[in-house]
Design an enzyme around this catalytic site. Structure first.
Site, short mmCIF file in Angstrom:
data_model
loop_
_atom_site.label_atom_id
_atom_site.label_comp_id
_atom_site.label_asym_id
_atom_site.label_seq_id
_atom_site.Cartn_x
_atom_site.Cartn_y
_atom_site.Cartn_z
N LYS A 22 0.83 -1.22 0.00
CA LYS A 22 0.00 0.00 0.00
C LYS A 22 0.86 1.26 0.00
CE LYS A 22 -2.56 2.36 3.74
NZ LYS A 22 -1.42 3.07 4.31
N ASN A 23 1.79 1.33 0.93
CA ASN A 23 2.54 2.58 1.08
C ASN A 23 3.52 2.82 -0.06
OD1 ASN A 23 1.12 3.31 3.33
ND2 ASN A 23 2.65 2.55 4.80
N ARG A 94 -3.13 10.59 4.24
CA ARG A 94 -1.79 11.04 4.57
C ARG A 94 -0.94 11.23 3.31
NH1 ARG A 94 0.23 13.88 8.13
NH2 ARG A 94 2.41 13.56 8.54
N CYS A 118 -4.73 8.62 9.32
CA CYS A 118 -5.22 8.00 10.54
C CYS A 118 -5.03 8.93 11.74
CB CYS A 118 -4.47 6.70 10.83
SG CYS A 118 -5.05 5.30 9.87
N ARG A 123 0.64 14.72 13.50
CA ARG A 123 1.48 14.23 12.40
C ARG A 123 1.96 15.43 11.57
NH1 ARG A 123 -1.37 8.92 9.89
NH2 ARG A 123 0.72 8.48 9.15
N PRO A 124 2.92 16.18 12.14
CA PRO A 124 3.40 17.36 11.43
C PRO A 124 4.16 16.98 10.16
CG PRO A 124 4.77 16.91 13.35
CD PRO A 124 3.64 15.93 13.39
N ILE A 125 4.35 17.95 9.26
CA ILE A 125 5.17 17.68 8.06
C ILE A 125 6.32 18.69 7.98
CG2 ILE A 125 3.36 16.50 6.74
CD1 ILE A 125 2.97 19.13 5.16
N ASP A 126 6.80 19.10 9.17
CA ASP A 126 7.86 20.10 9.19
C ASP A 126 9.15 19.61 8.53
OD1 ASP A 126 7.70 18.37 11.42
OD2 ASP A 126 9.09 19.60 12.58
N ASP A 307 3.09 -0.08 12.47
CA ASP A 307 1.83 -0.49 11.85
C ASP A 307 1.40 -1.90 12.27
OD1 ASP A 307 1.66 1.93 10.62
OD2 ASP A 307 2.04 1.22 8.59
N ILE A 329 6.88 5.64 17.72
CA ILE A 329 6.71 6.40 16.47
C ILE A 329 5.54 7.38 16.56
CG2 ILE A 329 6.46 6.23 13.95
CD1 ILE A 329 8.94 4.76 14.98
N ARG A 399 -9.34 0.77 3.87
CA ARG A 399 -8.24 1.63 3.38
C ARG A 399 -6.99 0.83 3.07
NH1 ARG A 399 -6.22 5.37 7.19
NH2 ARG A 399 -4.74 5.52 5.49
C1 UD1 Z 1 4.36 6.47 7.10
C2 UD1 Z 1 3.32 5.45 6.70
C3 UD1 Z 1 2.61 4.91 7.92
C4 UD1 Z 1 3.61 4.38 8.94
C5 UD1 Z 1 4.70 5.40 9.23
C6 UD1 Z 1 5.81 4.85 10.11
C7 UD1 Z 1 2.67 6.15 4.48
C8 UD1 Z 1 1.63 6.80 3.61
N1 UD1 Z 1 2.40 6.09 5.80
O1 UD1 Z 1 3.66 7.54 7.74
O2 UD1 Z 1 1.74 3.87 7.51
O3 UD1 Z 1 2.93 4.10 10.15
O4 UD1 Z 1 5.29 5.86 8.00
O5 UD1 Z 1 6.39 3.73 9.54
O6 UD1 Z 1 3.69 5.67 4.01
N2 UD1 Z 1 7.37 13.50 12.00
C9 UD1 Z 1 7.59 14.81 12.34
N3 UD1 Z 1 7.73 15.72 11.33
C10 UD1 Z 1 7.63 15.35 10.01
C11 UD1 Z 1 7.42 14.00 9.69
C12 UD1 Z 1 7.28 13.09 10.71
O7 UD1 Z 1 7.67 15.17 13.51
O8 UD1 Z 1 7.77 16.22 9.15
C13 UD1 Z 1 7.20 12.50 13.08
C14 UD1 Z 1 5.77 11.95 13.09
O9 UD1 Z 1 4.89 12.77 13.84
C15 UD1 Z 1 5.94 10.59 13.72
C16 UD1 Z 1 7.33 10.18 13.20
O10 UD1 Z 1 7.99 11.36 12.79
O11 UD1 Z 1 5.99 10.71 15.10
C17 UD1 Z 1 7.30 9.19 12.05
O12 UD1 Z 1 6.54 9.69 11.00
P1 UD1 Z 1 6.79 9.27 9.49
O13 UD1 Z 1 7.82 8.20 9.39
O14 UD1 Z 1 6.96 10.51 8.70
O15 UD1 Z 1 5.38 8.59 9.13
P2 UD1 Z 1 4.38 8.95 7.97
O16 UD1 Z 1 5.12 9.30 6.72
O17 UD1 Z 1 3.34 9.88 8.48
#
Ligand code: UD1
Length: 422
Positions: A22-23, A94, A118, A123-126, A307, A329, A399
């Protein structure tokens, strides 16, 4: 309202084939924007997240045909100006964040609704944003509703992630493949789908090395070209069926897998008392001994995947003794334990740690999915419980799991999906 009814207590037996990841699919579909032509992608799982992404791509201007597990997509006429049409879809998932990297790289501009996904904590994207900025992009606007980024040119640079974020690693790869010069990502995520998306991009003419390790090097090329590809098998779905076998004291062979992706999952099941046997592209799990308590901590790959934390939590409820889970995580991924407690489980959690004391058996109840993997956990609990368990909020399960009721039925479970009022 749809629900699943499971009469639990039947050991699962037989073979089950795993869908494409999926991912990985959710990264490769937006990556086709960079190819700017006609690509044929195989092993694309038939799940609602993929259907939603197809709708996004069509609204952006791609021509798509999806049949069986094959997705034919022509992204020649994708237009970033159409992104205003995808607000609802972008907010509901996401992986819409990959449109940032893909549209920015091809068109130098992107404005999309803020990505959702979810509800498992903030879940920031900074990291994504800081990475784009390091490549030379400018954030024009950002709030909880939308994000807009422009770049006249992207220039390769060194990026050090504070945490090995999966999404940020992939997004920076997407943005950097056509940047000028070399980009180096340090502390990159190593998950199998990061490598798979890099492999797809390389088939399209990108120059990426090191994907699957914590340092990825990307030498920018002028442009990518279209290419056909087949997606790797889904590590998390494979792990889910392995756990189903263990929870029901069954004997299940999960086929079309990549054994290296399942190492830590196998290790934990063996510690709990299961037999796990690998072949070239299959794994057999036999649950013929009482389950033992273990401790588990979720970590970026190759650590134990977050997951599968929720499905493993169910196994711990069925094990002899006290187990502990440290969820490293996501900050809010234990709400499913409240549903398990309704079934007689003995669990509690504080912050990122959960305590689970095994019970002799779980009892059926009415339970609901709070998110995708919690939904998988509810199914596993239902398969193992005494009596008939009723599961609602199936949209979460849809999903990420293709034909799961059909597959569990074929493995010998007593399961049915119905529409209330039927
Ligand atoms: C992806 C997967 C999700 C999986 C996760 C961890 C997809 C679409 N989703 O989610 O299924 O559970 O990886 O393996 O592939 N973080 C920040 N800032 C950021 C990005 C992340 O603080 O800009 C933090 C997040 O809040 C979280 C951690 O880093 O605590 C891991 O997040 P990340 O690996 O980015 O997961 P996703 O990409 O959201």
């Amino acid at each position: 309202m749809e629900k699943i009814l499971i009469k639990g207590g039947k050991a699962l037996h037989g073979q089950v084939e795993v869908m494409g990841a999926k991912n990985a699919a959710l990264g490769i579909i937006p990556a086709t924007i960079l190819a700017g032509g006609y690509c044929s992608i195989k092993n694309v799982p038939d799940i609602s997240d993929i259907r939603n992404y197809i709708s996004i791509m069509e609204k952006l201007g791609a021509v798509v045909s999806y049949s069986g597990d094959r997705l034919d997509i022509d992204t020649t006429f994708v237009d970033p100006a159409n992104a205003g049409l995808i607000d609802e879809e972008a907010t509901n998932m996401r992986a819409s964040y990959y449109l940032l990297g893909a549209l920015l790289a091809r068109f130098g501009t992107v404005r999309i609704a803020f990505p959702g996904g979810c509800d498992i904590g903030a879940r920031p994207i900074d990291f994504h944003i800081e990475g784009f900025q390091a490549l030379g992009a400018t954030v024009i606007g950002e709030n909880s509703d939308y994000i807009e980024i422009h770049a006249d040119r992207l220039i390769g640079c060194n990026i050090d992630f504070a945490f090995a974020s999966v999404g940020a690693t992939i997004n920076i790869m997407l943005a950097a493949v056509t940047a000028e010069g070399e980009t180096v990502i340090n502390n990159a995520a190593r998950e199998p789908h990061v490598e798979d998306i890099a492999n797809y991009l390389n088939c399209c003419g990108a120059l990426i090395t090191g994907a699957g390790t914590s340092q990825i090097r990307i030498t920018g090329v002028k442009s990518l070209h279209a290419a056909d590809y087949s997606i790797v098998p889904d590590q998390i779905t494979a792990g889910t069926y392995m756990i189903c076998a263990a929870a029901t004291k069954g004997d299940v062979t999960v086929t079309r897998i990549i054994p290296e992706h399942l190492g830590i999952i196998a290790e934990k099941l063996i510690q709990m008392g299961c037999d796990v046997l690998f072949g070239d592209d299959y794994v057999r799990v036999i649950g013929n001994r009482p389950l033992k308590a273990i401790n588990l901590e979720t970590m970026p790959y190759p650590g134990f995947p977050t997951d599968l934390q929720q499905p493993m939590g169910v196994l711990m409820c069925l094990a002899e003794g006290d187990s502990i889970i440290d969820e490293n995580i996501f900050e809010n991924r234990f709400r499913y334990l409240e549903e398990l407690n309704k079934m007689g489980a003995k669990t509690r959690y504080e912050g990122s740690r959960a305590y689970i004391s095994g019970v002799a058996s779980l009892k059926s109840d009415r339970i609901h999915s709070t998110d995708l993997r919690a939904g998988a956990a509810m199914l596993i609990a239902g398969l193992a419980a005494e009596g008939t368990t009723e599961i609602t909020d199936l949209q979460h399960i849809d999903r990420g799991y293709d034909r799961i009721v059909e597959k569990l039925l074929a493995l010998g479970s007593d399961i049915v999906r119905i529409n209330e009022g039927q």
